[in-house]
Motif scaffolding. Structure first.
Motif, PDB file in Angstrom:
ATOM      1  N   GLU A 210       0.818  -1.208   0.000  1.00  0.00           N
ATOM      2  CA  GLU A 210       0.000   0.000   0.000  1.00  0.00           C
ATOM      3  C   GLU A 210       0.856   1.263   0.000  1.00  0.00           C
ATOM      4  OE1 GLU A 210      -3.150   0.025   2.915  1.00  0.00           O
ATOM      5  OE2 GLU A 210      -3.191  -2.176   2.985  1.00  0.00           O
ATOM      6  N   LYS A 211       2.150   1.112   0.232  1.00  0.00           N
ATOM      7  CA  LYS A 211       3.046   2.257   0.254  1.00  0.00           C
ATOM      8  C   LYS A 211       3.798   2.439  -1.064  1.00  0.00           C
ATOM      9  CE  LYS A 211       3.953   2.085   5.251  1.00  0.00           C
ATOM     10  NZ  LYS A 211       5.012   2.209   6.276  1.00  0.00           N
ATOM     11  N   ILE A 212       3.551   1.582  -2.017  1.00  0.00           N
ATOM     12  CA  ILE A 212       4.237   1.665  -3.309  1.00  0.00           C
ATOM     13  C   ILE A 212       3.386   2.495  -4.279  1.00  0.00           C
ATOM     14  CG2 ILE A 212       5.257   0.403  -5.227  1.00  0.00           C
ATOM     15  CD1 ILE A 212       6.558  -0.076  -2.479  1.00  0.00           C
ATOM     16  N   MET A 213       4.013   3.513  -4.855  1.00  0.00           N
ATOM     17  CA  MET A 213       3.345   4.335  -5.858  1.00  0.00           C
ATOM     18  C   MET A 213       4.270   4.463  -7.061  1.00  0.00           C
ATOM     19  SD  MET A 213       1.451   7.316  -3.608  1.00  0.00           S
ATOM     20  CE  MET A 213       0.125   7.462  -4.799  1.00  0.00           C
ATOM     21  N   ILE A 214       3.707   4.893  -8.171  1.00  0.00           N
ATOM     22  CA  ILE A 214       4.479   5.094  -9.395  1.00  0.00           C
ATOM     23  C   ILE A 214       4.283   6.521  -9.870  1.00  0.00           C
ATOM     24  CG2 ILE A 214       4.918   4.320 -11.756  1.00  0.00           C
ATOM     25  CD1 ILE A 214       3.661   1.633 -11.016  1.00  0.00           C
ATOM     26  N   HIS A 215       5.389   7.194 -10.122  1.00  0.00           N
ATOM     27  CA  HIS A 215       5.316   8.528 -10.717  1.00  0.00           C
ATOM     28  C   HIS A 215       5.230   8.356 -12.225  1.00  0.00           C
ATOM     29  CE1 HIS A 215       7.222  12.145 -12.588  1.00  0.00           C
ATOM     30  NE2 HIS A 215       6.364  12.727 -11.781  1.00  0.00           N
ATOM     31  N   HIS A 216       4.084   8.715 -12.777  1.00  0.00           N
ATOM     32  CA  HIS A 216       3.851   8.632 -14.216  1.00  0.00           C
ATOM     33  C   HIS A 216       4.030  10.016 -14.819  1.00  0.00           C
ATOM     34  CE1 HIS A 216       1.963   4.549 -14.397  1.00  0.00           C
ATOM     35  NE2 HIS A 216       1.675   4.828 -13.135  1.00  0.00           N
ATOM     36  N   ASP A 217       4.944  10.141 -15.770  1.00  0.00           N
ATOM     37  CA  ASP A 217       5.103  11.392 -16.506  1.00  0.00           C
ATOM     38  C   ASP A 217       4.598  11.162 -17.918  1.00  0.00           C
ATOM     39  OD1 ASP A 217       5.790  13.710 -17.762  1.00  0.00           O
ATOM     40  OD2 ASP A 217       7.917  13.661 -17.207  1.00  0.00           O
ATOM     41  N   PHE A 218       3.305  11.444 -18.143  1.00  0.00           N
ATOM     42  CA  PHE A 218       2.683  11.170 -19.432  1.00  0.00           C
ATOM     43  C   PHE A 218       3.279  12.007 -20.559  1.00  0.00           C
ATOM     44  CE2 PHE A 218      -0.757  10.574 -16.175  1.00  0.00           C
ATOM     45  CZ  PHE A 218      -0.685   9.198 -16.150  1.00  0.00           C
ATOM     46  N   GLY A 219       3.920  13.112 -20.205  1.00  0.00           N
ATOM     47  CA  GLY A 219       4.535  13.961 -21.215  1.00  0.00           C
ATOM     48  C   GLY A 219       5.990  13.617 -21.485  1.00  0.00           C
ATOM     49  N   HIS A 220       6.510  12.636 -20.776  1.00  0.00           N
ATOM     50  CA  HIS A 220       7.900  12.210 -20.969  1.00  0.00           C
ATOM     51  C   HIS A 220       8.089  11.715 -22.401  1.00  0.00           C
ATOM     52  CE1 HIS A 220      11.655   9.966 -20.426  1.00  0.00           C
ATOM     53  NE2 HIS A 220      11.789  10.490 -19.219  1.00  0.00           N
ATOM     54  N   ALA A 221       9.215  12.072 -22.997  1.00  0.00           N
ATOM     55  CA  ALA A 221       9.474  11.716 -24.396  1.00  0.00           C
ATOM     56  C   ALA A 221       9.446  10.211 -24.637  1.00  0.00           C
ATOM     57  CB  ALA A 221      10.832  12.285 -24.819  1.00  0.00           C
ATOM     58  N   ARG A 222       9.691   9.414 -23.590  1.00  0.00           N
ATOM     59  CA  ARG A 222       9.750   7.960 -23.771  1.00  0.00           C
ATOM     60  C   ARG A 222       8.628   7.227 -23.033  1.00  0.00           C
ATOM     61  NH1 ARG A 222      15.804   5.714 -23.491  1.00  0.00           N
ATOM     62  NH2 ARG A 222      14.781   4.187 -24.837  1.00  0.00           N
ATOM     63  N   TYR A 223       7.609   7.966 -22.591  1.00  0.00           N
ATOM     64  CA  TYR A 223       6.555   7.330 -21.794  1.00  0.00           C
ATOM     65  C   TYR A 223       5.853   6.207 -22.565  1.00  0.00           C
ATOM     66  CZ  TYR A 223       2.750   6.461 -18.600  1.00  0.00           C
ATOM     67  OH  TYR A 223       1.879   5.844 -17.735  1.00  0.00           O
ATOM     68  N   SER A 224       5.565   6.432 -23.842  1.00  0.00           N
ATOM     69  CA  SER A 224       4.787   5.462 -24.621  1.00  0.00           C
ATOM     70  C   SER A 224       5.652   4.439 -25.344  1.00  0.00           C
ATOM     71  CB  SER A 224       3.908   6.209 -25.640  1.00  0.00           C
ATOM     72  OG  SER A 224       2.979   7.042 -24.982  1.00  0.00           O
TER      73      SER A 224
END
Length: 240
Positions: A210-224
């Motif tokens: 429950e303490k694990i999270m993910i920082h998602h940067d949808f605008g990151h050049a390599r996200y997709s």
């Protein structure tokens, strides 16, 4: 591998970060700990690094940020002064430095040390794993500045361990402490979000998840960019 490593919450986030770095073609990755205290966590990361580098083709850099002198004085009620006190968790700096093999220790207020670090971010070893254990709302907000580095210095998805979101007698709420810092971060940013990790289907349930999270940067050049396992079949045959 995870079962043989200390601190499963560190091991899980560190291994996942290292695997992603490799799939994106990196040879190095950085793990960061905000809130070192006595240093047991940093030592655990060094132990995890030793094993990870045996099984994953990656070189790991470890950086720990801490006041060294213990917690600063709380700023206001959002820092939970009824539970945390200034001066707690003071570090024995010489003793810890003598125990560390390769981790870097950055001492001083995060508001002062982080900008210096960000001035020369690790472009050749992008940040992939971060532990946030600064206790306070104010310090956590300052530490979230780590996500402002250029795309080349950070992975598109960063595995995060949030120590102070569930507890025992802390009386955590969504309106104070680390939980408030997370909520406000998500409200401020349209393309960057801190989200719970939902990847534990194959694991037995444990509270640390429950303490694990993910920082998602949808605008990151390599996200997709595709990072699936090419060795797995991409089609599922129809069963006769």
């Amino acid at each position: 591998m995870l079962g043989a490593l200390p601190r499963p919450f560190y091991a899980y986030t560190a291994v996942r970060a290292s695997e992603l770095a490799v799939r994106l073609g990196y040879r190095e990755v950085t793990w960061i700990e905000f809130g070192v205290a006595s240093g047991n966590g940093l030592i655990a990361l060094e132990q995890i690094k030793a094993v990870v580098e045996q099984y994953i083709p990656i070189t790991v850099r470890i950086v720990g940020f801490d006041m060294g002198s213990g917690l600063p004085m709380p700023v206001d009620y959002r820092d939970l002064p009824y539970h945390w006190q200034g001066g707690s968790y003071e570090m024995d700096v010489p003793k810890l430095k003598a125990r560390l093999s390769n981790a870097s220790l950055v001492l001083g207020p995060v508001a002062e040390t982080l900008p210096v670090y960000l001035a020369k971010p690790p472009h050749d070893a992008p940040i992939g794993m971060i532990s946030f254990d600064l206790d306070y709302y104010s310090s956590t907000v300052e530490a979230f500045g780590i996500f402002d580095v250029p795309d080349e210095a950070i992975l598109p998805r960063v595995m995060c361990y949030m120590d102070d979101v569930i507890g025992t007698t802390e009386c955590y709420s969504d309106f104070t402490g680390e939980r408030l810092a997370i909520r406000e971060f998500n409200e401020r940013n349209e393309s960057r979000k801190l989200s719970p990790c939902y990847d534990f289907e194959l694991y037995g349930y444990e509270r640390w998840q429950e303490k694990i999270m993910i920082h998602h940067d949808f605008g990151h050049a390599r996200y997709s960019e595709y990072v699936g396992d090419p060795s797995l079949e991409s089609q599922i045959p129809l069963i006769d």
